[in-house]
Design a protein around this motif. Structure first.
Motif, short mmCIF file in Angstrom:
data_model
loop_
_atom_site.label_atom_id
_atom_site.label_comp_id
_atom_site.label_asym_id
_atom_site.label_seq_id
_atom_site.Cartn_x
_atom_site.Cartn_y
_atom_site.Cartn_z
N UNK A 35 -17.42 -69.04 18.59
CA UNK A 35 -17.93 -67.67 18.70
C UNK A 35 -17.13 -66.88 19.73
N UNK A 36 -16.87 -67.49 20.88
CA UNK A 36 -16.13 -66.75 21.90
C UNK A 36 -14.69 -66.51 21.45
N UNK A 37 -14.18 -67.41 20.62
CA UNK A 37 -12.83 -67.21 20.08
C UNK A 37 -12.80 -65.97 19.20
N UNK A 38 -13.83 -65.81 18.39
CA UNK A 38 -13.89 -64.65 17.49
C UNK A 38 -13.97 -63.35 18.29
N UNK A 39 -14.76 -63.40 19.36
CA UNK A 39 -14.88 -62.20 20.20
C UNK A 39 -13.53 -61.87 20.83
N UNK A 40 -12.84 -62.91 21.31
CA UNK A 40 -11.53 -62.70 21.92
C UNK A 40 -10.54 -62.14 20.91
N UNK A 41 -10.62 -62.63 19.68
CA UNK A 41 -9.72 -62.14 18.64
C UNK A 41 -9.92 -60.66 18.40
N UNK A 42 -11.18 -60.27 18.34
CA UNK A 42 -11.48 -58.85 18.14
C UNK A 42 -10.91 -58.03 19.29
N UNK A 43 -11.09 -58.55 20.49
CA UNK A 43 -10.60 -57.85 21.67
C UNK A 43 -9.07 -57.77 21.64
N UNK A 44 -8.44 -58.86 21.31
CA UNK A 44 -6.98 -58.89 21.34
C UNK A 44 -6.36 -58.03 20.26
N UNK A 45 -7.03 -57.95 19.11
CA UNK A 45 -6.47 -57.11 18.07
C UNK A 45 -6.54 -55.65 18.51
N UNK A 46 -7.49 -55.36 19.40
CA UNK A 46 -7.59 -54.00 19.94
C UNK A 46 -6.46 -53.71 20.92
N UNK A 47 -6.12 -54.72 21.74
CA UNK A 47 -5.06 -54.48 22.72
C UNK A 47 -3.68 -54.81 22.15
N UNK A 48 -3.64 -55.33 20.93
CA UNK A 48 -2.37 -55.42 20.22
C UNK A 48 -1.69 -56.77 20.21
N UNK A 49 -2.30 -57.78 20.84
CA UNK A 49 -1.68 -59.11 20.76
C UNK A 49 -1.84 -59.65 19.34
N UNK A 50 -0.79 -60.22 18.81
CA UNK A 50 -0.85 -60.66 17.42
C UNK A 50 -1.82 -61.82 17.27
N UNK A 51 -2.51 -61.85 16.17
CA UNK A 51 -3.47 -62.90 15.90
C UNK A 51 -2.81 -64.27 15.81
#
Ligand SMILES: [Zn+2]
Length: 74
Positions: A35-51
């Motif tokens: 779950x925390x990974x998914x939240x981080x992914x959402x956050x990172x896609x916002x700041x632009x780090x590639x998935x």
């Protein structure tokens, strides 16, 4: 400090579950990491780090954690 994905409250580890002290949400550690990974992914896609990069790092981290758990249970 781990945070509840639901309410953002403090989460404590009570084997084999992670339990939220605020809302009582409990889940296995593995689910929590997921779950925390998914939240981080959402956050990172916002700041632009590639998935892809994120996934690679998370896989390494998860494997390290898995190895650690396996060692503990031996
Ligand atoms: Zn909660």
């Amino acid at each position: 400090m781990a945070r509840c994905p639901d309410c953002g409250g403090e989460v404590k580890y009570k084997a084999p579950f992670m339990v939220c002290l605020d809302c009582g949400l409990s889940m296995k550690r593995w689910d929590f990491d997921d779950t925390s990974r998914k939240i981080k992914e959402e956050f990172r896609s916002e700041i632009g780090e590639s998935n892809e990069e994120t996934e690679r790092k998370e896989r390494q981290k998860k494997r390290a954690y898995h190895d650690w758990i396996m060692k503990k249970e031996e």
